[in-house]
Write a protein that holds these residues in place. Structure first.
Motif, PDB file in Angstrom:
ATOM      1  N   UNK A 157      77.375  71.406  58.646  1.00  0.00           N
ATOM      2  CA  UNK A 157      76.119  70.952  59.250  1.00  0.00           C
ATOM      3  C   UNK A 157      76.456  70.105  60.468  1.00  0.00           C
ATOM      4  N   UNK A 158      75.633  70.126  61.518  1.00  0.00           N
ATOM      5  CA  UNK A 158      75.965  69.391  62.742  1.00  0.00           C
ATOM      6  C   UNK A 158      76.041  67.886  62.528  1.00  0.00           C
ATOM      7  N   UNK A 159      76.768  67.230  63.415  1.00  0.00           N
ATOM      8  CA  UNK A 159      76.690  65.787  63.570  1.00  0.00           C
ATOM      9  C   UNK A 159      75.758  65.502  64.740  1.00  0.00           C
ATOM     10  N   UNK A 160      74.743  64.676  64.520  1.00  0.00           N
ATOM     11  CA  UNK A 160      73.803  64.320  65.579  1.00  0.00           C
ATOM     12  C   UNK A 160      73.350  62.887  65.369  1.00  0.00           C
ATOM     13  N   UNK A 161      73.498  62.077  66.414  1.00  0.00           N
ATOM     14  CA  UNK A 161      73.018  60.711  66.349  1.00  0.00           C
ATOM     15  C   UNK A 161      74.102  59.685  66.622  1.00  0.00           C
ATOM     16  N   UNK A 162      73.693  58.431  66.826  1.00  0.00           N
ATOM     17  CA  UNK A 162      74.654  57.333  66.979  1.00  0.00           C
ATOM     18  C   UNK A 162      75.440  57.107  65.687  1.00  0.00           C
ATOM     19  N   UNK A 163      76.529  56.337  65.815  1.00  0.00           N
ATOM     20  CA  UNK A 163      77.344  55.966  64.656  1.00  0.00           C
ATOM     21  C   UNK A 163      77.318  54.455  64.483  1.00  0.00           C
ATOM     22  N   UNK A 164      77.392  54.019  63.262  1.00  0.00           N
ATOM     23  CA  UNK A 164      77.557  52.600  62.985  1.00  0.00           C
ATOM     24  C   UNK A 164      78.889  52.125  63.550  1.00  0.00           C
ATOM     25  N   UNK A 165      78.856  51.048  64.320  1.00  0.00           N
ATOM     26  CA  UNK A 165      80.083  50.477  64.858  1.00  0.00           C
ATOM     27  C   UNK A 165      80.532  51.040  66.186  1.00  0.00           C
ATOM     28  N   UNK A 166      79.769  51.996  66.744  1.00  0.00           N
ATOM     29  CA  UNK A 166      80.115  52.555  68.057  1.00  0.00           C
ATOM     30  C   UNK A 166      78.882  52.444  68.953  1.00  0.00           C
ATOM     31  N   UNK A 167      78.913  51.553  69.921  1.00  0.00           N
ATOM     32  CA  UNK A 167      77.774  51.368  70.816  1.00  0.00           C
ATOM     33  C   UNK A 167      77.850  52.330  72.002  1.00  0.00           C
ATOM     34  N   UNK A 168      76.681  52.713  72.498  1.00  0.00           N
ATOM     35  CA  UNK A 168      76.627  53.518  73.716  1.00  0.00           C
ATOM     36  C   UNK A 168      77.067  54.950  73.550  1.00  0.00           C
ATOM     37  N   UNK A 169      77.058  55.463  72.322  1.00  0.00           N
ATOM     38  CA  UNK A 169      77.596  56.811  72.066  1.00  0.00           C
ATOM     39  C   UNK A 169      76.779  57.501  70.985  1.00  0.00           C
ATOM     40  N   UNK A 170      76.599  58.830  71.139  1.00  0.00           N
ATOM     41  CA  UNK A 170      75.984  59.642  70.089  1.00  0.00           C
ATOM     42  C   UNK A 170      76.679  60.993  70.008  1.00  0.00           C
ATOM     43  N   UNK A 171      76.817  61.487  68.796  1.00  0.00           N
ATOM     44  CA  UNK A 171      77.311  62.848  68.565  1.00  0.00           C
ATOM     45  C   UNK A 171      76.166  63.837  68.700  1.00  0.00           C
ATOM     46  N   UNK A 172      76.511  65.052  69.179  1.00  0.00           N
ATOM     47  CA  UNK A 172      75.561  66.166  69.194  1.00  0.00           C
ATOM     48  C   UNK A 172      76.383  67.455  69.208  1.00  0.00           C
ATOM     49  N   UNK A 173      77.192  67.623  68.157  1.00  0.00           N
ATOM     50  CA  UNK A 173      78.119  68.754  68.101  1.00  0.00           C
ATOM     51  C   UNK A 173      78.288  69.183  66.646  1.00  0.00           C
ATOM     52  N   UNK A 174      79.043  70.265  66.458  1.00  0.00           N
ATOM     53  CA  UNK A 174      79.309  70.749  65.106  1.00  0.00           C
ATOM     54  C   UNK A 174      78.284  71.745  64.617  1.00  0.00           C
ATOM     55  N   UNK A 175      77.804  72.619  65.500  1.00  0.00           N
ATOM     56  CA  UNK A 175      76.776  73.601  65.114  1.00  0.00           C
ATOM     57  C   UNK A 175      77.191  74.506  63.982  1.00  0.00           C
TER      58      UNK A 175
END
Length: 385
Positions: free
Chosen positions: A316-334
């Motif tokens: 399943x895709x990764x989408x969204x910010x991560x805890x502990x990482x500012x200014x970044x979001x995943x939108x990959x892993x289709x």
């Protein structure tokens, strides 16, 4: 110039995210791609659109994507979306799972049913041996993956967004706890937020600042066949779980045909892999196609090729910010089914970035689910369930 958001990757997910960021009124949004829109895996996608998932989140996202593609087309941005209906041939071992899944989908308002093959609209096209039932979803269909992505990019630009093709991003800028921009041709472009939508190249991009990227890159093959004149062909896509192949129309009696689960997956380097399909794969697909769909006997081979899947640990895709990482979001892993989810993922991710929050359903797509040990589990149908 410092951008509000930079989106890296103009596949379907990145294009949708950039478009909806502008729809939300984000002023300065930059979309970058190493090539042109849909030049990677998106452009080779079979682009079958079905809501038949064993997870309500994926079903709901696909329903949203159908509405998004339909609206874009009505607004003059042609996505090539065709609501033809979707069929899936089900073998006996999957029959109870199909019934349970249809009950779940019906419960959330998605119209779908289990039919006998004899009463199905594709009955005359199918060898009935081993077919225990047919899932029919009238709202499903397919899109043109390149046109759909280009439509999103054009709609993004019409709202004032900036797109730069043939602009490979060499690295992120910042560190594992704070991303501040990207590096392009040795120079830094600063941003308040960076969305990593670079598909098979997402891993190296995240790792450039020490962000953990649990990503597999696997080679995926497809074929294109043309049915002989005068023979009936399906109007829409058909997933054949009996013989583990799928097919969808390209027009002019041509169909893209590929292998479904279960099958072997081979890890490759996204910058160095064989882009032609293997001849034994092509032969195997033709045998399965002719056996199940007699009208395709002696079909003419038009094309065959290989592209890439970017695969997460639970498909399943990764989408969204991560805890502990500012200014970044995943939108990959289709993971091979990202196309049909991507328009809705782009909209919900844009809302998350704009509002700083999202609902608990969509939050499950965050990479945080790894640390929480809350991975998705497919209930039936393998890694497409």
């Amino acid at each position: 110039m410092k951008f509000d958001v930079i989106v890296v990757g103009a596949g379907i997910t990145g294009a949708a995210t950039a478009y909806f960021l502008k729809k939300r009124g984000i002023a300065n949004v930059l979309l970058l791609d190493r090539d042109e829109p849909a030049a990677g895996g998106t452009g080779k996608s079979a682009a079958i659109i079905r809501q038949h998932y064993s997870n309500p989140l994926a079903a709901n996202l696909t329903r949203e994507s159908i509405a998004i593609l339909s609206t874009l087309s009505k607004e003059g941005f042609d996505t090539g979306f065709a609501r033809t209906g979707y069929h899936m041939l089900v073998p006996e071992p999957m029959l109870e799972g199909a019934r349970a899944n249809i009950a779940m989908l019906t419960g959330i308002g998605i119209v779908t049913e289990l039919q006998d093959l004899a009463s199905s609209s594709i009955a005359d096209l199918v060898n009935p041996e081993g077919v225990a039932g047919v899932v029919y979803e009238p709202g499903g269909g397919y899109a043109d993956p390149v046109r759909a992505t280009e439509a999103l990019v054009e709609a993004f630009k019409a709202l004032g967004g900036q797109f730069r093709g043939r602009t490979p991003v060499e690295a992120l800028v910042g560190g594992a706890t704070r991303v501040t921009g990207v590096k392009v041709r040795g120079e830094t472009i600063q941003a308040n937020f960076v969305v990593n939508a670079s598909g098979p190249w997402a891993g190296k991009l995240g790792e450039s600042v020490g962000i953990a990227m649990p990503l597999r890159i696997v080679r995926e093959q497809d074929t294109v066949w043309e049915a002989r004149p005068g023979r009936p062909v399906p109007e829409g896509p058909v997933s054949n779980a009996v013989d583990a192949i799928y097919m969808r129309p390209l027009g002019n009696r041509r169909f893209v045909v590929g292998r479904g689960f279960p099958k072997e997956y081979h890890d490759v380097d996204p910058n160095n892999y064989e882009t032609n399909a293997d001849e034994d794969f092509v032969s195997d697909v033709l045998v399965r196609l002719e056996r199940r769909f007699p009208p395709f006997t002696s079909a003419v081979r038009i094309d065959s090729y290989a592209s890439l899947y970017d695969v997460t640990p639970d498909w399943y895709p990764f989408a969204g910010p991560r805890t502990g990482v500012e200014g970044y979001a995943d939108a990959w892993g289709g993971s091979g089914h990202g196309f049909k989810l991507a328009p809705a993922i782009g909209r919900r991710l844009a809302d998350w970035i704009a509002d700083g929050r999202t609902d608990n359903e969509f939050r499950r797509l965050s990479h945080d689910r790894i640390a929480q040990d809350h991975l998705f589990v497919q209930k039936y149908g393998g890694n497409r369930g």
